[in-house]
Design an enzyme around this catalytic site. Structure first.
Site, short mmCIF file in Angstrom:
data_model
loop_
_atom_site.label_atom_id
_atom_site.label_comp_id
_atom_site.label_asym_id
_atom_site.label_seq_id
_atom_site.Cartn_x
_atom_site.Cartn_y
_atom_site.Cartn_z
N HIS A 177 1.90 3.03 -3.40
CA HIS A 177 0.95 3.75 -4.24
C HIS A 177 1.38 5.20 -4.50
CE1 HIS A 177 -2.49 1.28 -5.30
NE2 HIS A 177 -2.39 0.68 -4.13
N ASP A 203 -7.25 -5.83 -4.46
CA ASP A 203 -6.90 -4.77 -5.41
C ASP A 203 -7.14 -5.21 -6.85
OD1 ASP A 203 -6.14 -2.99 -3.47
OD2 ASP A 203 -4.02 -3.52 -3.54
N HIS A 225 -53.98 19.21 -0.69
CA HIS A 225 -53.64 17.82 -0.45
C HIS A 225 -54.82 17.08 0.18
CE1 HIS A 225 -49.55 19.23 -1.11
NE2 HIS A 225 -49.08 17.98 -0.98
N GLN A 268 0.82 -1.21 0.00
CA GLN A 268 0.00 0.00 0.00
C GLN A 268 0.86 1.26 0.00
OE1 GLN A 268 -3.30 -0.27 -0.59
NE2 GLN A 268 -2.71 -2.42 -0.72
N GLU A 282 -9.40 2.46 4.51
CA GLU A 282 -9.76 1.84 3.23
C GLU A 282 -9.64 0.31 3.32
OE1 GLU A 282 -8.32 2.24 -1.44
OE2 GLU A 282 -6.94 2.70 0.18
N HIS A 283 -8.47 -0.18 3.70
CA HIS A 283 -8.22 -1.61 3.85
C HIS A 283 -7.92 -1.92 5.31
CE1 HIS A 283 -6.64 -0.51 -0.24
NE2 HIS A 283 -7.44 -1.50 -0.59
#
Length: 441
Positions: A275, A373, A432, A272, A339-340
């Site tokens: 990235h 991924d 109404h 990770q 995220e993970h």
């Protein structure tokens, strides 16, 4: 390499809090980036291709021209022919795997229910068209196209109503003019997608939302990207639909105990971190576990290609957190809402029951995050910057709308008419009330 913070000390808590604050800041719109994005979106909305080209020249390629915006169908077909056969097989297999998972979770219209004389139902229908953001400036993330397009197609969006924006590599110095990744083009062709644009950034999002002479507007924009892409999606919301998430720089939290294989844990953290940017959090209640993983990081780092990016991520945007026990470890993971989340512990299923906030959870150290991924099935487009506290990752649900249905097939019962009319009168909406009473005459 990973800064270590012991949460039992004031200094450790302070260091961890600062790291968490930096993580949350990535999803904040109160920054100079937000002002820049606002200007870019307005310019593209008002000037169309001219502004789009100008910003592509400024941030991606000084020689970018309007005739490069749209990728031609012949380029897509050519890219597939030139694709390495083994890579093509891997891509096709990933598409099949993701499709089967998304079809498995696809919601079906529930059976109508009868309540008070009314037949009440719910319909799921797809959006008509979508624009997908596929990063391409610094890394070729063709896998992202799979993770976005397949859920959209399973939801019912036709391939010819899916647009892809993916920029050519960012050009610096005297580099030759680069082009959009041929693997992205080949993947688009394998997915049946023909509308691909060589654009990116906030300007690309603005073009998909407002439309230009070269870019057809879409009804929804989805996908990951840097902070400029994410802020642009927020700014065009309303003009077009968006995925509602903040899918920014990659991040991982790993909770590890003494049963974890330190080499596997380290490998996931490094994966990770590469990235560029990547943010990594290692949480354990044993100093020995932290030491073992740290040693493995230093050992494995020497074997990786993107060493500079990994070292920067691990030293500046990541940390190891020493907690008191497993319960506090889960509390930290829920606070980071990453995220993970990798549960590298002896009983990950038991720990999973306590997890409330995470984009995707990987159970046990035998489950690499890289599987999610590229291949496993759930989309890798996941909430970042602690936004998993209130949002979810991309799936077929993202591209579906829910529409309720109401039918009084035998007419409204008198009791229902009376209740509706009474409530409408109480709100001062006599029309109404009259509309309901008319059904009883």
């Amino acid at each position: 390499m990973l800064p270590r913070f012991d949460l039992s000390t004031d200094l450790g808590r302070q260091g961890y809090d600062q790291c968490l604050a930096r993580l949350r800041a990535t999803a904040s719109s109160s920054s100079d980036a937000a002002a820049t994005v606002e200007r870019v979106v307005a310019d593209v909305a008002n000037e169309g291709d001219a502004a789009l080209v100008r910003y592509m020249q400024k941030w991606t390629d000084p020689q970018f021209t309007a005739d490069r915006i749209r990728v031609q169908p012949t380029e897509l077909a050519s890219a597939v022919r030139e694709l390495d056969p083994e890579l093509r097989e891997a891509i096709a297999s990933a598409i099949k795997q993701v499709r089967e998972y998304q079809e498995h979770i696809l919601p079906r219209d529930p059976k109508p229910i009868e309540l008070g004389g009314a037949e009440l139902g719910l319909r799921f229908t797809p959006v008509d068209s979508v624009g997908l953001c596929v990063p391409g400036g610094t890394a070729v993330l063709f896998s992202t196209l799979i993770m976005l397009a397949v859920p959209a197609q399973v939801a019912g969006v036709a391939p010819d109503r899916i647009a892809v924006m993916s920029p050519p590599p960012t050009r610096t110095g005297d580099q030759a003019v680069g082009d959009i990744s041929p693997i992205v083009l080949a993947t688009a062709h394998l997915l049946g997608i023909t509308r691909v644009y060589r654009i990116g950034g906030a300007q690309g999002v603005a073009a998909l939302a407002h439309g230009t002479a070269s870019v057809e507007p879409v009804d929804m924009i989805a996908g990951p990207g840097n902070v400029f892409v994410q802020l642009a999606k927020a700014q065009v919301a309303g003009v077009t639909g968006t995925d509602g998430g903040f899918y920014g720089p990659s991040e991982i939290v790993t909770i590890a105990d003494a049963s974890a294989n330190p080499a596997r844990v380290a490998a996931d953290l490094i994966a990770q971190a590469e990235h560029d940017p990547g943010k990594c959090f290692l949480v354990a209640w044993s100093p020995a576990v932290l030491d073992d993983v740290q040693s493995q990081i230093e050992k494995q780092l020497r074997e990786r290609k993107r060493v500079a990016a990994i070292e920067k991520a691990l030293t500046q945007d990541s940390c190891a957190v020493l907690v008191a026990d497993a319960s506090q470890a889960v509390a930290v993971a829920n606070e980071i809402a990453c995220e993970h989340l990798n549960l590298a512990v002896a009983d990950p299923d038991a720990m999973l029951k306590e997890v409330r906030h995470a984009g995707e959870v990987f159970l046990g150290d035998t489950t690499p995050v890289a599987a999610g991924d590229y291949y496993a099935g759930p989309s890798h487009c996941l909430p970042t910057g602690t936004t998993a506290r209130f949002t979810s990752g991309i799936s077929c649900y993202t591209f579906l709308k829910r529409t309720g249905t109401v039918a009084y097939r035998q007419g409204m019962p008198k009791r229902a008419i009376d209740h509706v009319a009474r409530m409408a009168d109480a709100e001062g909406l006599d029309a109404h009330a009259a509309s309901a009473r008319l059904r009883g005459e």
